[in-house]
Design an enzyme around this catalytic site. Sequence first.
Site, PDB file in Angstrom:
ATOM      1  N   THR A  76       4.680  -2.861   1.284  1.00  0.00           N
ATOM      2  CA  THR A  76       5.613  -2.135   2.139  1.00  0.00           C
ATOM      3  C   THR A  76       4.875  -0.911   1.357  1.00  0.00           C
ATOM      4  OG1 THR A  76       6.945  -3.809   0.418  1.00  0.00           O
ATOM      5  CG2 THR A  76       7.899  -1.622   1.004  1.00  0.00           C
TER       6      THR A  76
ATOM      7  N   ASN B 261       6.045 -12.924   9.341  1.00  0.00           N
ATOM      8  CA  ASN B 261       6.382 -14.234   7.611  1.00  0.00           C
ATOM      9  C   ASN B 261       7.337 -14.740   7.924  1.00  0.00           C
ATOM     10  OD1 ASN B 261       7.588 -10.956   8.393  1.00  0.00           O
ATOM     11  ND2 ASN B 261       8.383 -11.438   6.983  1.00  0.00           N
TER      12      ASN B 261
ATOM     13  N   GLN C  46       0.909 -11.396   6.246  1.00  0.00           N
ATOM     14  CA  GLN C  46       0.536 -13.057   6.373  1.00  0.00           C
ATOM     15  C   GLN C  46      -1.362 -13.580   6.824  1.00  0.00           C
ATOM     16  OE1 GLN C  46       2.851 -14.437   4.570  1.00  0.00           O
ATOM     17  NE2 GLN C  46       4.346 -13.280   4.066  1.00  0.00           N
TER      18      GLN C  46
ATOM     19  N   SER D 117      -1.436  -7.589   1.321  1.00  0.00           N
ATOM     20  CA  SER D 117      -0.675  -7.517   0.190  1.00  0.00           C
ATOM     21  C   SER D 117      -1.210  -8.699  -0.486  1.00  0.00           C
ATOM     22  CB  SER D 117       0.450  -7.790   0.356  1.00  0.00           C
ATOM     23  OG  SER D 117       1.288  -7.531  -0.733  1.00  0.00           O
ATOM     24  N   ALA D 118      -1.256  -8.223  -1.852  1.00  0.00           N
ATOM     25  CA  ALA D 118      -2.129  -8.969  -2.697  1.00  0.00           C
ATOM     26  C   ALA D 118      -1.626 -10.488  -2.727  1.00  0.00           C
ATOM     27  CB  ALA D 118      -2.837  -8.319  -4.285  1.00  0.00           C
ATOM     28  N   HIS D 119      -0.215 -10.121  -3.129  1.00  0.00           N
ATOM     29  CA  HIS D 119       0.308 -11.497  -3.893  1.00  0.00           C
ATOM     30  C   HIS D 119       0.424 -12.911  -2.907  1.00  0.00           C
ATOM     31  CE1 HIS D 119       4.392 -10.619  -2.018  1.00  0.00           C
ATOM     32  NE2 HIS D 119       4.272 -10.051  -2.449  1.00  0.00           N
TER      33      HIS D 119
ATOM     34  N   THR E 114      -2.040   6.583 -11.692  1.00  0.00           N
ATOM     35  CA  THR E 114      -2.453   6.030 -12.091  1.00  0.00           C
ATOM     36  C   THR E 114      -3.082   4.889 -11.310  1.00  0.00           C
ATOM     37  OG1 THR E 114      -3.236   7.593 -14.282  1.00  0.00           O
ATOM     38  CG2 THR E 114      -4.024   4.928 -13.985  1.00  0.00           C
TER      39      THR E 114
ATOM     40  N   CYS F 293      12.104 -11.405   1.749  1.00  0.00           N
ATOM     41  CA  CYS F 293      12.411 -10.455   0.914  1.00  0.00           C
ATOM     42  C   CYS F 293      14.361  -9.689   1.737  1.00  0.00           C
ATOM     43  CB  CYS F 293      11.806  -8.922   2.431  1.00  0.00           C
ATOM     44  SG  CYS F 293      10.365 -10.204   2.137  1.00  0.00           S
TER      45      CYS F 293
HETATM   46  N1  PMP Z   1       4.797  -7.175   5.505  1.00  0.00           N
HETATM   47  C1  PMP Z   1       4.711  -8.609   5.785  1.00  0.00           C
HETATM   48  C2  PMP Z   1       4.243  -9.348   6.775  1.00  0.00           C
HETATM   49  C3  PMP Z   1       5.526  -9.367   4.504  1.00  0.00           C
HETATM   50  O1  PMP Z   1       5.931 -11.005   4.784  1.00  0.00           O
HETATM   51  C4  PMP Z   1       5.820  -8.441   3.606  1.00  0.00           C
HETATM   52  C5  PMP Z   1       5.933 -10.034   1.781  1.00  0.00           C
HETATM   53  N2  PMP Z   1       7.469 -10.846   2.528  1.00  0.00           N
HETATM   54  C6  PMP Z   1       5.198  -7.219   3.405  1.00  0.00           C
HETATM   55  C7  PMP Z   1       5.236  -6.818   4.264  1.00  0.00           C
HETATM   56  C8  PMP Z   1       5.635  -6.803   1.764  1.00  0.00           C
HETATM   57  O2  PMP Z   1       4.969  -6.890   1.239  1.00  0.00           O
HETATM   58  P1  PMP Z   1       4.846  -6.678  -0.352  1.00  0.00           P
HETATM   59  O3  PMP Z   1       5.726  -7.605  -1.177  1.00  0.00           O
HETATM   60  O4  PMP Z   1       3.265  -6.222  -1.148  1.00  0.00           O
HETATM   61  O5  PMP Z   1       5.389  -5.524  -0.377  1.00  0.00           O
END
Ligand code: PMP
Length: 383
Positions: free
Chosen positions: A85, A154, A182, A202-204, A240, A327
């Site tokens: 994001t 996504n 994704q 994005s790491a997660h 930081t 989201c």
């Molecule tokens: N871009 C895409 C294509 C996503 O799927 C997501 C998470 N749903 C994001 C951005 C946002 O990622 P983050 O949770 O790391 O802010």
Amino acid sequence: MTDKPSSSFSLGSDYVYADYNATSPIIDSVKKSILEVLSKQILNPSSLHRKGQEARKILQDARDNVRGIIGALDDKEVVFTSGATEANNLVMKGMVGYRYVISAIEHPSILNSTCNPHIIPVNQEGVVDLLELEKVLSKLEGDRVVVSAMMANNETGVIQPVKEVAEIAHKFGAICHTDVAQSVGKTEVNMEDLGVDLLTLSAHKFGGIAGSGVLIFDKKLVIEPIVIGGGQEKGLRGGTENIVAIAGLSAALQDIPYLLSKMDEIKKLRDQLECELLNLASGIKIFGQNSKRLPNTSLIYMPKVRSDVQLMHFDLNNIAVGNGSACSSGKVEPSHVLLAMGATKEQAECSIRISIGQKTKPRDVEKIVDCWYNIYKMYGPRV
Ligand code: PMP
């Protein structure tokens, strides 16, 4: 690397997790590296003392890892952010004086973070319209323009022709950004091959922890920070650095070859799921079915049954699925992605996303199919 089990996570023996696109379970090597960093009491990378240097080394190694795995050459800068994001916001807000051309199916962190972007439509299969892109860019010739097109959506998993988008953008003198949040770990991602100037991850989404992401960009670009602070990350992201999360991101990146090696198996399961559902019921639709898609994702329309009702029933049966974009879950709004693909409001409100991953078993797919069919029999159209 490719023969080791990547994750020992368990949500309970009878729990089926099919919401990998919302977030993926944290993998073992990430947990290990996080614990290591915590146990060493690694502190502020900007500090000049030895502990600071240790932290700086973790940052540097992570940056090198990002470059190596994502194919970002030395002419690219790697900036750690709080997630995709923020990385997307940095592109949309930090490139001052640019006009924006974005696809209609972008994540809200692109879609809603600048005023009056030019929106490029997608076709019914969810693929961005390249002719329209050319038309819009030809009208903007002479302006400074950023084009942003995500690599994989996504919600539908549809893969966009990012290389072609970048070629067109460059033909008209525009800059090209892609969001690969994704895609990493589900399909090959190489920044150099894609030919883009900026890239978000994005790491997660690939085994790391939430709250950690990266923007990679061409060093020639001038970007203004949106988080102002002590000059960290080459002045582009004050605050930081979150060394723990960054060490986790770096470890997760190293597991990508393993994740990719599982994708054929995952695709077989996803295809089997779709095939069984399509045979069970009429009126069902799988969005983007004829497009190149991520191997793990399926966005499925069940006639007449709202996605929140479906979700609740899946949940009662210990199955986690997604409501379009995670989201925006909590709000029941029709998905902008489906509407852009020409779906009706009813179709957009009655679709769920199933996104599986490396821990999904054939019996999980059977459970999903059984549960889906029970919901369909209970609430679906009467014949
Ligand atoms: N871009 C895409 C294509 C996503 O799927 C997501 C998470 N749903 C994001 C951005 C946002 O990622 P983050 O949770 O790391 O802010």
